[in-house]
Design a protein around this motif. Sequence first.
Motif, short mmCIF file in Angstrom:
data_model
loop_
_atom_site.label_atom_id
_atom_site.label_comp_id
_atom_site.label_asym_id
_atom_site.label_seq_id
_atom_site.Cartn_x
_atom_site.Cartn_y
_atom_site.Cartn_z
N CYS A 133 -0.02 -5.74 -5.35
CA CYS A 133 -0.27 -7.09 -4.85
C CYS A 133 1.03 -7.70 -4.32
O CYS A 133 2.09 -7.56 -4.94
CB CYS A 133 -0.82 -7.97 -5.96
N GLY A 134 0.93 -8.37 -3.19
CA GLY A 134 2.09 -9.05 -2.63
C GLY A 134 2.65 -8.33 -1.42
O GLY A 134 2.22 -7.25 -1.04
N ASP B 163 0.84 -1.20 0.00
CA ASP B 163 0.00 0.00 0.00
C ASP B 163 0.87 1.25 0.00
O ASP B 163 1.93 1.28 0.65
CB ASP B 163 -0.91 0.03 1.24
N ASP C 292 -2.29 0.10 -4.24
CA ASP C 292 -2.07 -1.16 -3.53
C ASP C 292 -1.43 -2.13 -4.52
O ASP C 292 -2.08 -2.60 -5.45
CB ASP C 292 -3.40 -1.71 -3.01
N THR D 296 3.08 -8.59 -11.77
CA THR D 296 2.53 -7.89 -10.61
C THR D 296 1.34 -7.05 -11.01
O THR D 296 1.37 -6.33 -12.01
CB THR D 296 3.60 -6.99 -9.96
N ALA E 21 7.37 -6.59 -3.51
CA ALA E 21 6.28 -5.62 -3.53
C ALA E 21 6.81 -4.21 -3.32
O ALA E 21 6.32 -3.25 -3.93
CB ALA E 21 5.25 -5.97 -2.44
N ASP F 138 -4.45 -6.78 6.72
CA ASP F 138 -3.92 -6.19 5.49
C ASP F 138 -3.47 -4.77 5.80
O ASP F 138 -3.92 -4.16 6.79
CB ASP F 138 -5.00 -6.18 4.40
N CYS G 274 -1.64 -4.14 -9.74
CA CYS G 274 -1.70 -2.98 -8.86
C CYS G 274 -3.04 -2.29 -9.06
O CYS G 274 -3.56 -2.20 -10.17
CB CYS G 274 -0.56 -2.02 -9.21
N THR G 275 -3.62 -1.84 -7.96
CA THR G 275 -4.78 -0.95 -8.04
C THR G 275 -4.31 0.44 -7.62
O THR G 275 -3.41 0.57 -6.79
CB THR G 275 -5.93 -1.41 -7.13
#
Length: 394
Positions: A213-214, A193, A211, A258, A219, A383, A260-261
């Motif tokens: 992922c991972g 994040d 965010d 990877t 990450a 998280d 990502c948002t």
Amino acid sequence: MDDLSEQQRTDVDQAVVDASDFYERAPCGLFSTHPDGVITHVNATFAGLLGRPPAELVGQRFADLLTPGTRIFYETHYSPLLRLQGSVREIAVELIRADGSRLFALLNSVVDHDDRGRPIAIRTSVFDATERRTYEAELFKALEIAQEAEREVRILARTLQASLLPPSLPEIPGIDIAASFQPAGTGKEIGGDFYDVFETPRANWAIAIGDVCGKGPDAAIVTALARHTIRAAAMRSARPATILAALNEALLAQAPDTLCTAAHVHVRGRRDHGVTGRLSSGGHPPPLIVQANGEVRAASRGGQILGCFTAPVLHDTDFHLSAGECLVLYTDGVTEARRGRQFFGDDGLSALLRGGAPGDSAAQITDRIVDTVLGIQDGAPRDDIAVVVLKATR
């Protein structure tokens, strides 16, 4: 005994010899005392453990063989417990050898009683625990080393995580802004994040949240890539969808495995009549606008996740915040917080925002969101949590 055959007498005599020999050479020390603690019998093993002849030990008080600290424990805990329960098991003590060295031992004791229930003797076994003590010391040292290593890992993770976030938030004319980040679990893993707030050309401002992922170093590398790509793209374009598209291209080229948002907000530099801006979301929870009347609504249309498609569908959405209205950006660690099977969810976040006071600052709103989410998870989020709140001040 007169009726026993010669062979039977031999067997009985041998059994007596064997029992006596076993007592003397038992693999543990054995001794007996009167109820007052005066030693009456010792075996050769116990005498050998202390390096003293058996005759020297008989007649002594057992307590006098103990180190001063152990003697206090013996008299205040061991003896009263033995009288109360009639037995004690695996009590650790320190005995003084003839050469002045210490013997670490474990004691098991039982009280013998006569036909009237009166105590007549105490039988005790002594097990040499020197190697066990050494092993426990080694384990304790290993535990200390492991705990120190874990502390160092957490410090390293916090330091690296901090490098992926802005050290402080800038002052933006007409906007009260606050942000918070909480790592998952104990904080020893680096999360994906991130958020960022920075000035762009022509006195405009950019706010990003995302965010990756991972977890862990991989990450963190992609998170750094995302932040730098967004910053570079925001210097060339004021369209959030274009900036997210640039991030998508960077992910496909440099981190193809990877996802990502992210959400990106562009705030124009106007200083009157509230705050005007434009935003876009790429697979990220849509930012929320908290209106002056307390109503909460999504500020943008959804877009596709980044790092997956060569040309993701992304939309720009214009918004306006009047004085007192807020824009809330957050990662899914907020809405996916749960206790048991009950999720906080979008409805929980909206209800929390509706319940705030009109005069709450951006920091108060941010703290209330984070505190609520942490409370749901008993202070140990599953998280990462990132929150950014913008509130129009005029």
